[in-house]
Design an enzyme around this catalytic site. Structure first.
Site, PDB file in Angstrom:
ATOM      1  N   CYS A  37      43.516  10.585  11.619  1.00 38.90           N
ATOM      2  CA  CYS A  37      44.083   9.240  11.665  1.00 38.90           C
ATOM      3  C   CYS A  37      45.458   9.218  11.003  1.00 38.90           C
ATOM      4  O   CYS A  37      45.549   9.239   9.764  1.00 38.90           O
ATOM      5  CB  CYS A  37      43.153   8.244  10.977  1.00 38.90           C
ATOM      6  SG  CYS A  37      43.787   6.553  10.995  1.00 38.90           S
TER       7      CYS A  37
ATOM      8  N   CYS B 242      45.952   6.273   8.500  1.00 40.66           N
ATOM      9  CA  CYS B 242      45.274   6.366   7.206  1.00 40.66           C
ATOM     10  C   CYS B 242      45.840   7.493   6.345  1.00 40.66           C
ATOM     11  O   CYS B 242      46.073   7.326   5.148  1.00 40.66           O
ATOM     12  CB  CYS B 242      43.777   6.587   7.410  1.00 40.66           C
ATOM     13  SG  CYS B 242      42.949   5.307   8.376  1.00 40.66           S
ATOM     14  N   ASP B 243      46.021   8.664   6.960  1.00 38.10           N
ATOM     15  CA  ASP B 243      46.332   9.857   6.193  1.00 38.10           C
ATOM     16  C   ASP B 243      47.795  10.289   6.266  1.00 38.10           C
ATOM     17  O   ASP B 243      48.225  11.145   5.489  1.00 38.10           O
ATOM     18  CB  ASP B 243      45.446  11.019   6.666  1.00 38.10           C
ATOM     19  CG  ASP B 243      43.971  10.733   6.432  1.00 38.10           C
ATOM     20  OD1 ASP B 243      43.670   9.963   5.508  1.00 38.10           O
ATOM     21  OD2 ASP B 243      43.125  11.268   7.165  1.00 38.10           O
TER      22      ASP B 243
END
Length: 519
Positions: A344, A347-348
């Site tokens: 992701c 997210c990351d």
């Protein structure tokens, strides 16, 4: 050896022990870590009059101890000194043997464990700095405590390098069952139990009666959507059961989370624990480590059967089983998830600011990820298996205009390389020339699509061409009394905050249908 503050905490933890436990220590006095092990266990044993040490000197190179309960073997053995992250595994081994620990298997899991065909000798090679290892060690210790023909050893790979080299262990935790490699990487009790059942078989008791459980609402899945659905349904006064493989779901594979509104920073593991705690504030029955075998969604009540001859029924079912990132299924990928392999970019991505990354996949999601990452990363390299990109032309044009984005087509990803702690490069083959190259980098974002975890329901519900369960704006599916929320559904944008909202919406829709007499 242990700090005074730690010893004080351990005394409190062991205060309620009932049985007597012995650390049976087997060691060679000439071993360089022998005295350290003796001092370490003496400190632990000093925390309770229910604990004692029984040292035994030998002539070989062993350095290990087993846990005895009232003088009898529990099946748990530690080869090495379980400090670092494995200190909790030692404490829980004692507490769980006394019936006072956590994550103790419930009736159905106990029956599945007892049915495993034995004898089974399990070995887990760990690193004391590994954050994934304790979950696996503790799960397999539970198997040993609940099956007389199962033993489990935790082995500190750093103390037994010859074994590590002989077995060609490249990642931890590495689990062996009767000498055969069973599992590598993070795992939980349900996953490991299923693998043992598949590898060695099981023989359930012939006279074991099925377990039947009835509720107002069944929530299938324990991620953000399922947890929100359970909380909202319970707040409406409905009896609720959560049936899930694991609480947290896909969230547990995310290292850092910085886009959950009002929570500036958390981790996947912390959020998963928070989801469980929130559900436990309400009369929600949680049944994790469950694997769905059969569902009957027509009519009422609905029925869900899981492995272990356990069935759940309810007039309303909320499907929140999430989705799984499609994986490359190449060497090294599983071992480095969360340590350089990510799925992701939203997210990351921020964790790779100023670093070199690769995106595998040239569809819309892959090229969008490359464009997003280019704004924060030093360099982004895209690898697409096909001869041309599949993304929309406007996205291709944008990506190619960025000075720090490089795109390779006809590129087959073969292997993820790492140094044991993090990713260092990816091996890619040019499908046209056959040449292979290792591309140095810090992270790899796999963007070859999400696969909705909808397989058990597809023959009874309408789904999209890619397997997502079709829902209306209220999370209702094509069958009355069946709702879907989160990544398993056709709702756009697969994000934690959206999944939570959809789970709440599904529960409210189920309650609304109930009071209107639809269910």
């Amino acid at each position: 050896m242990l700090e005074t503050s730690i010893l004080t905490q351990v005394r409190g933890i062991f205060q309620q022990l009932e049985a007597r436990y012995t650390f049976h220590i087997v060691y060679n006095p000439s071993h360089p870590q022998a005295q350290e092990l003796l001092d370490f266990l003496a400190d632990v044993a000093s925390c309770s009059d229910k604990l004692s040490c029984q040292p035994e000197t030998i002539g070989d190179t062993r350095l290990e101890f087993s846990l005895l309960k009232e003088g009898r073997e529990t099946g748990i053995c530690f080869r090495g000194i379980p400090n670092g992250h494995e200190f909790s595994s030692l404490l829980l081994a004692v507490l769980n043997a006394d019936g006072k620990g956590k994550n103790l298997p419930d009736e159905t899991l106990q029956r599945r464990i007892a049915a495993l065909n034995g004898p089974l000798h399990l070995q887990t090679y760990v690193s004391l700095t590994c954050t994934n290892c304790p979950d696996v060690v503790q799960a397999l210790n539970l198997l040993a405590l609940n099956h007389a023909q199962i033993t489990h050893e935790m082995t500190d790979g750093a103390l037994f390098p010859d074994e590590v080299e002989r077995l060609n262990i490249q990642a931890v935790p590495s689990v062996y069952a009767n000498g055969e490699l069973l599992h590598v990487g993070r795992g939980d009790l349900g996953e490991l139990l299923t693998k043992l059942e598949e590898r060695f078989g099981s023989t359930p008791q012939a006279d074991a009666a099925p377990v039947n459980r009835a509720y107002d609402v069944l929530v299938l899945g324990g991620g953000p959507a399922g947890s929100a659905a359970a909380v909202y349904a319970a707040r409406k006064g409905l009896s609720v059961a959560v049936v899930a493989e694991r609480i947290g779901g896909q969230v547990k594979e995310t290292v850092g989370i910085e886009n959950l509104i009002s929570v500036p920073q958390t981790t996947g593991a912390e959020l998963a624990d928070a989801l469980r705690r929130h559900m436990e504030h309400y009369p929600v029955d949680i049944f994790d480590h469950r694997h769905i075998e059969e569902v009957q969604l027509q009519g009422s009540p609905k029925l869900v059967r899981v492995k272990g001859n356990e069935t759940f029924t309810a007039p309303a079912v909320i499907i929140a089983t999430g989705a799984s990132w499609r994986r490359l299924n190449v060497e090294g990928e599983a071992e480095y998830i969360g340590r350089g392999v990510a799925f992701c970019p939203h997210c990351d991505g921020p964790f790779y600011q100023g670093k070199d990354v690769a995106v595998v996949g040239g569809g819309n999601s892959g090229i969008e990820a490359a464009i997003d990452l280019a704004g924060i990363c030093r360099k982004v390299t895209v690898f697409e298996f096909m001869d041309t990109l599949k993304a929309d032309q406007v996205l291709q044009d944008k990506a190619r205009s960025l000075p720090n984005v490089e795109i390779f087509t006809s590129a087959q990803t073969l292997k993820v390389n790492g140094n044991g702690g993090k990713v260092t490069s990816v091996r890619v083959k040019n499908r046209l020339t056959g040449e292979e190259h290792d591309h140095p980098l810090d992270g790899i974002f796999v963007q070859i699509g999400l696969a909705a975890n909808s397989a058990p329901f597809r023959d009874q519900l309408e789904t999209t061409p890619i397997g997502e369960i079709k829902t209306d704006t209220s999370c209702r599916t094509s069958l009355p009394g069946v709702y879907a929320a989160g990544d398993v559904s056709s709702v756009p944008y697969k994000q934690i905050v959206i999944a939570m909202g959809e789970g709440a919406k599904a529960a409210l829709s189920a309650f609304d249908d109930r009071i209107r007499g639809v269910l």
